[in-house]
Design an enzyme around this catalytic site. Sequence first.
Site, PDB file in Angstrom:
ATOM      1  CG  ASP A   1      -1.978  -1.148   1.161  1.00  0.00           C
ATOM      2  OD1 ASP A   1      -1.926  -1.973   0.239  1.00  0.00           O
ATOM      3  OD2 ASP A   1      -2.805  -1.221   2.093  1.00  0.00           O
TER       4      ASP A   1
ATOM      5  CE  LYS B   1      -4.080  -4.368   1.240  1.00  0.00           C
ATOM      6  NZ  LYS B   1      -4.821  -3.295   1.951  1.00  0.00           N
TER       7      LYS B   1
ATOM      8  CB  CYS C   1      -2.220  -2.912   5.191  1.00  0.00           C
ATOM      9  SG  CYS C   1      -3.955  -2.382   5.080  1.00  0.00           S
TER      10      CYS C   1
HETATM   11  C1  VGL Z   1      -4.665   0.684   5.734  1.00  0.00           C
HETATM   12  C2  VGL Z   1      -6.248   1.516   7.169  1.00  0.00           C
HETATM   13  C3  VGL Z   1      -7.214   1.398   6.205  1.00  0.00           C
HETATM   14  C4  VGL Z   1      -3.221   0.297   5.502  1.00  0.00           C
HETATM   15  C5  VGL Z   1      -5.617   0.543   4.753  1.00  0.00           C
HETATM   16  O1  VGL Z   1      -2.801   0.204   4.338  1.00  0.00           O
HETATM   17  O2  VGL Z   1      -2.513   0.070   6.514  1.00  0.00           O
HETATM   18  N1  VGL Z   1      -4.983   1.161   6.937  1.00  0.00           N
HETATM   19  N2  VGL Z   1      -6.888   0.912   4.993  1.00  0.00           N
END
Ligand code: VGL
Length: 197
Positions: free
Chosen positions: A8, A106, A151
């Site tokens: 991410d 995702k 994540c």
């Molecule tokens: C994430 C919160 C919500 C992350 C993704 O990538 O850690 N955290 N969505």
Amino acid sequence: MQALLVIDIQNDFCPGGALAVADGDAIVPGVNALMDGFDAVVLTQDWHPTGHRSFASQHGGLEPFSMTQMPYGPQILWPDHCVQGSLGAAFHADLRVDRADLILRKGFRSEIDSYSAFFENDRKTPTGLEGYLRSRGITDVTLVGLATDFCVHYSAVDAATLGFNTTLREDLCRAIDMDGSLAQARQAMSDAGVILR
Ligand code: VGL
Ligand code: ZN
């Protein structure tokens, strides 16, 4: 056979983004430099439809970063982030996206969040990543990215639990760190057998 899982590294998790992680962009050069040493490079992309149930905006008066109950259990409510096709959902402009063998998205189901790159937050709906890695003969995974305590944490615990030799490069991760979540994540990862380096 070794895979690098890059979690991410998207604009919304970098400074100026909707769910900015302090210093999130600082890891990009180090992550880029690491890629060539691996047999496979997988990038994950948080990829939510407009109006995703993990967004506080979908829960009346509830504030971002508050907790609610979803059918699958407790869920933190987030600011709207990583909306499919938005600039915030795009990878950081300097990330070596062209080096990726696979881009795994995702969190694309409206009703379920997905922190882990392996299983959604109901902890049983698979993303398909396990099968991809196994069919490529991957035995070892190294994780880097954002955010360490969400994540990256869930992905690392699942990788280790699934039997991959799992290493976390802490210097190439950054955390949200709310209410002790980073300390909790580090403990959970080491309990699961993740090597923290
Ligand atoms: C994430 C919160 C919500 C992350 C993704 O990538 O850690 N955290 N969505
Ligand atoms: Zn998300």
